[in-house]
Design a protein around this motif. Structure first.
Motif, PDB file in Angstrom:
ATOM      1  N   PRO A   1       0.850  -1.196  -0.117  1.00 32.40           N
ATOM      2  CA  PRO A   1      -0.002  -0.031   0.039  1.00 32.40           C
ATOM      3  C   PRO A   1       0.856   1.361   0.059  1.00 32.40           C
ATOM      4  N   SER A   2       0.119   2.030  -0.448  1.00 26.73           N
ATOM      5  CA  SER A   2       1.083   3.522  -0.840  1.00 26.73           C
ATOM      6  C   SER A   2       1.108   4.261   0.780  1.00 26.73           C
ATOM      7  N   LEU A   3       2.101   5.152   1.142  1.00 28.71           N
ATOM      8  CA  LEU A   3       2.192   6.080   2.175  1.00 28.71           C
ATOM      9  C   LEU A   3       0.926   6.782   2.247  1.00 28.71           C
ATOM     10  N   LYS A   4       0.263   7.410   1.482  1.00 34.46           N
ATOM     11  CA  LYS A   4      -1.067   7.987   1.612  1.00 34.46           C
ATOM     12  C   LYS A   4      -2.116   7.075   2.004  1.00 34.46           C
ATOM     13  N   ALA A   5      -2.088   5.978   1.508  1.00 31.91           N
ATOM     14  CA  ALA A   5      -3.139   5.072   1.928  1.00 31.91           C
ATOM     15  C   ALA A   5      -2.874   4.649   3.515  1.00 31.91           C
ATOM     16  N   ILE A   6      -1.606   4.553   3.858  1.00 28.72           N
ATOM     17  CA  ILE A   6      -1.266   4.011   5.317  1.00 28.72           C
ATOM     18  C   ILE A   6      -1.538   5.243   6.126  1.00 28.72           C
ATOM     19  N   ARG A   7      -1.352   6.409   5.746  1.00 31.60           N
ATOM     20  CA  ARG A   7      -1.488   7.537   6.519  1.00 31.60           C
ATOM     21  C   ARG A   7      -3.024   7.811   6.729  1.00 31.60           C
ATOM     22  N   TYR A   8      -4.006   7.718   5.624  1.00 31.85           N
ATOM     23  CA  TYR A   8      -5.384   7.786   5.466  1.00 31.85           C
ATOM     24  C   TYR A   8      -5.966   6.685   6.641  1.00 31.85           C
ATOM     25  N   THR A   9      -5.366   5.579   6.458  1.00 34.33           N
ATOM     26  CA  THR A   9      -6.113   4.434   7.424  1.00 34.33           C
ATOM     27  C   THR A   9      -5.710   4.575   8.862  1.00 34.33           C
ATOM     28  N   ARG A  10      -4.690   5.252   9.070  1.00 36.09           N
ATOM     29  CA  ARG A  10      -4.323   5.686  10.579  1.00 36.09           C
ATOM     30  C   ARG A  10      -5.331   6.930  11.087  1.00 36.09           C
ATOM     31  N   PHE A  11      -5.481   7.926  10.072  1.00 36.32           N
ATOM     32  CA  PHE A  11      -6.029   9.088  10.342  1.00 36.32           C
ATOM     33  C   PHE A  11      -7.361   8.663  10.455  1.00 36.32           C
TER      34      PHE A  11
END
Length: 104
Positions: free
Chosen positions: A46-56
């Motif tokens: 997964p991309s870094l944006k997808a990981i950050r979005y999931t955590r957010f």
């Protein structure tokens, strides 16, 4: 006013939801790919944006759910606007994540 039975029912319902949200915050890669690994031959990344979005989204939901529930339980005027504030924070946080430049 909400009854004791309704509070117990809501609490029992929220336990698995919070377990899922905590797991999704700790292991965002697994959370993103749950049920979708069979689609790929190799291990997907997964991309870094997808990981950050999931955590957010997980963190926002863990913080926002008690405020929204308390706004429905109590009749406080300020707490009645909490769902609107929650949606506002969620939308602008998601936009910030999507617009930001990847660190890679």
């Amino acid at each position: 006013m909400i009854s004791f039975v309704e509070i117990v029912f809501i609490s029992i319902f929220l336990i698995p939801l919070y377990i899922f949200l905590i797991w999704s915050y700790i292991e965002p890669e697994e959370s993103i790919l749950s049920g979708k690994k069979w689609m790929y031959k190799d291990e997907p990344e997964p991309s870094l944006k997808a990981i950050r979005y999931t955590r957010f989204t997980s963190l926002t939901a863990m913080i926002g759910i008690p405020f929204i529930l308390s706004s429905f339980i109590t009749g406080n005027l300020f707490l009645r606007f909490m769902p609107l504030i929650f949606i506002f924070v969620f939308v602008f946080g998601a936009l910030k994540i999507c617009i930001s430049v990847d660190d890679s």
